[in-house]
Design an enzyme around this catalytic site. Structure first.
Site, PDB file in Angstrom:
ATOM      1  N   LYS A 122     -30.016 124.003 -17.035  1.00 49.76           N
ATOM      2  CA  LYS A 122     -30.336 125.163 -16.148  1.00 49.76           C
ATOM      3  C   LYS A 122     -29.058 125.315 -14.803  1.00 49.76           C
ATOM      4  O   LYS A 122     -29.078 124.230 -14.346  1.00 49.76           O
ATOM      5  CB  LYS A 122     -31.624 125.093 -15.435  1.00 49.76           C
ATOM      6  CG  LYS A 122     -32.744 125.358 -16.409  1.00 49.76           C
ATOM      7  CD  LYS A 122     -34.143 125.565 -15.479  1.00 49.76           C
ATOM      8  CE  LYS A 122     -35.258 125.322 -16.514  1.00 49.76           C
ATOM      9  NZ  LYS A 122     -35.468 126.798 -17.340  1.00 49.76           N
ATOM     10  N   SER A 149     -43.588 123.008 -18.441  1.00 43.54           N
ATOM     11  CA  SER A 149     -44.458 121.924 -17.864  1.00 43.54           C
ATOM     12  C   SER A 149     -45.577 121.740 -18.872  1.00 43.54           C
ATOM     13  O   SER A 149     -46.383 120.710 -18.851  1.00 43.54           O
ATOM     14  CB  SER A 149     -45.248 122.408 -16.729  1.00 43.54           C
ATOM     15  OG  SER A 149     -44.242 123.200 -15.895  1.00 43.54           O
TER      16      SER A 149
END
Lengths: 198, 297
Positions: free
Chosen positions: B84, B239
């Site tokens: 990212k 997550s």
């Protein structure tokens, strides 16, 4: 109308289906062993080979596909699909302990050309096609024949990229990422699934 | 004379995303996670320093990961490695390209570096994926060069509701455009803030010109299958895996669920006994300034 199967567990499935439909084939998406019964050829699409190997095992497709390949059933693997068909799988940067269908006398060297920034498009000559074909190579493998039974149908400077061993076809590029149906047609005509246009 | 080899073309950029379809891309923070993800059948991993739920709880400025950490993951696995960069931070993107990352996510999960502008992704040979909450935003990102789109969802919450909202917004607008008379397209383009040629493309083809994944809040095999049945091409799980009780098992189950998303009997089988799912957050309790989906425009 011939029915062609496309392995539909992961990867560039819709692209193959769209080319096969343009060629006038009926198409079955294959996710279970039962679905293998009513088809006259199968395409193993590009995708991620580690993912495909694990899903083929999980959904019990590995053994029936090996049996079909050994019995002479036409199978065309593109990119990751070609890796699945190869007897040996290797990689330059990492140690690979993959094995899958292992049907063709071919060594597939995964990610031969490098990472994604080295993915490329190149015009290639193909035995059986009059005009060059636009080869789209995405983190592509190089396909090295391991026996004299394997015919090389196309190569780039680095080595072979389209191979045939009897009923098994392997390409390291993605004919399904173009709108050009000629390589699919070549495969299907060679096995009498589509009638020759000439 | 044969055409010379051309690297980093639009076909090559978009093509890798096409090969990821029907797959699961997993957030990983260590080489060990990356190996678990690869063994579970992930089609790619997203290398980052903290998963979104930790970014959310620890706060502070979230930036591009340390190149050393990314390199460790590249050395560990042979599936594609994504990373990212902050919205608008084209130097982070240049660094990631120099590291030969396979895909860059210009991501709202990190703290934005530019409040007005996104990276001009046409400048890069590495492909980009960007988040979108509606069709106009998706088409603006594609116009800037994104070769893959994902829903934003609300990362790090374990709550799929925002991903569903964004998927329905994008796919619903596509369905409407399909039957919109041509003479209304310009006004729609103006209202959406999207380029006319892309609005016309969607009208003619009934889909985006690039692959469209789900992301943000996916925590269970059922969540993943829900996004697939809604019509998306694959899923990112952040997550949801490594913040759960049994990451190996859950990762594998989500991969299997995406490959057989339309078989409820199969989904029932693979959803059994996966251990604790990550603890979720109710979006309605999240103050606006903590919502990552509001970042980017």
């Amino acid at each position: 109308m011939p029915t062609v199967g496309v392995l539909a567990l992961q990867g560039g499935v819709a692209e193959h289906i769209s080319i096969l439909m343009k060629l006038g084939c009926d198409v079955n998406e294959i996710r279970t062993p039962d679905e293998l019964e009513s088809i006259s050829a199968i395409i193993l699409p590009g995708g991620e080979s580690t993912t495909l190997i694990s899903l083929l095992n999980r959904w019990e497709l590995t053994r029936p596909l090996i049996a079909m390949g050994e019995a002479g059933f036409p199978i065309f693997g593109t990119c990751a699909g070609a890796v699945l068909l190869s007897k040996e799988i290797d990689e330059k940067e990492h140690e690979v302990k993959q094995s899958s269908l292992g049907l063709a006398d071919v060594k597939a060297v995964r990610n031969y050309f490098g990472r994604q920034t080295s993915s490329f498009v190149e015009s290639i000559d193909v035995t059986g096609l009059c005009e060059p074909f636009k080869g789209v190579f995405i983190r592509a493998p190089l396909l090295l024949p391991l026996s004299g039974n394997v015919e090389v149908l196309s190569s780039v400077e680095d080595g072979p990229v389209l191979l045939r061993q009897n009923n098994l076809w392997l390409s390291s590029f993605h004919p399904e990422l173009t709108t050009d149906c000629r390589i699919h047609r070549l495969f299907l005509e060679h096995h009498g699934i589509l009638k020759g246009s000439g | 004379m044969k055409n010379a080899r051309k690297e980093g073309t639009w076909e090559a950029k978009r093509g890798l995303a096409q090969m990821l379809k029907g797959g699961v891309i997993m957030d990983v923070v260590t080489p060990e996670h990356a190996r678990i993800a690869q063994e579970a059948g992930a089609v790619a991993v997203m290398a980052l320093e903290r998963v979104p739920s930790d970014i959310r709880s620890q706060g502070g400025v979230a930036r591009m990961s340390d190149p050393d950490m990314i390199k460790g993951i590249q050395e560990e696995v042979n599936i594609p490695v994504m990373a990212k960069c902050r919205i608008g931070h084209f130097v982070e993107a240049q660094i990631l390209q120099a590291m030969q990352i396979d895909y860059i996510d210009e991501s709202e999960v990190l703290t934005p570096a530019d409040e007005k502008n996104h990276v001009n992704k046409h400048d890069f040979s590495v492909p980009f994926v960007c988040g979108a909450t509606n069709l106009g935003e998706a088409l603006r990102r594609i116009s800037e060069g994104a070769a893959m789109i994902r829903t934003k969802g609300e990362a790090g919450t374990g709550n799929v509701v925002e991903a569903v909202r964004h998927a329905r917004a994008v796919l619903g607008s596509i369905r409407k455009l399909r039957v919109t008379p041509v003479e209304e397209l310009m006004t729609i383009a103006k209202e959406m803030g999207a380029p006319y040629d892309l609005v016309k493309y969607v009208h003619e083809n009934g889909c985006l010109p690039v692959v469209n994944f789900a992301a943000g809040g996916i925590a269970t095999p059922a969540d993943a299958a829900l996004m697939m049945q809604l019509g998306l091409d694959g899923v990112f799980v952040g997550s949801g895996i490594f913040k759960s009780g049994n990451p190996q098992k859950r990762a594998r189950a989500i991969v299997e669920a995406v490959s057989r998303f339309d078989s409820p009997e199969v989904l029932a089988e693979i959803s059994r006994n996966l251990g604790e799912a990550m603890v979720g957050i109710n979006i309605s309790t999240l103050p606006d300034e903590e919502r990552m989906a509001n970042r980017g425009w």
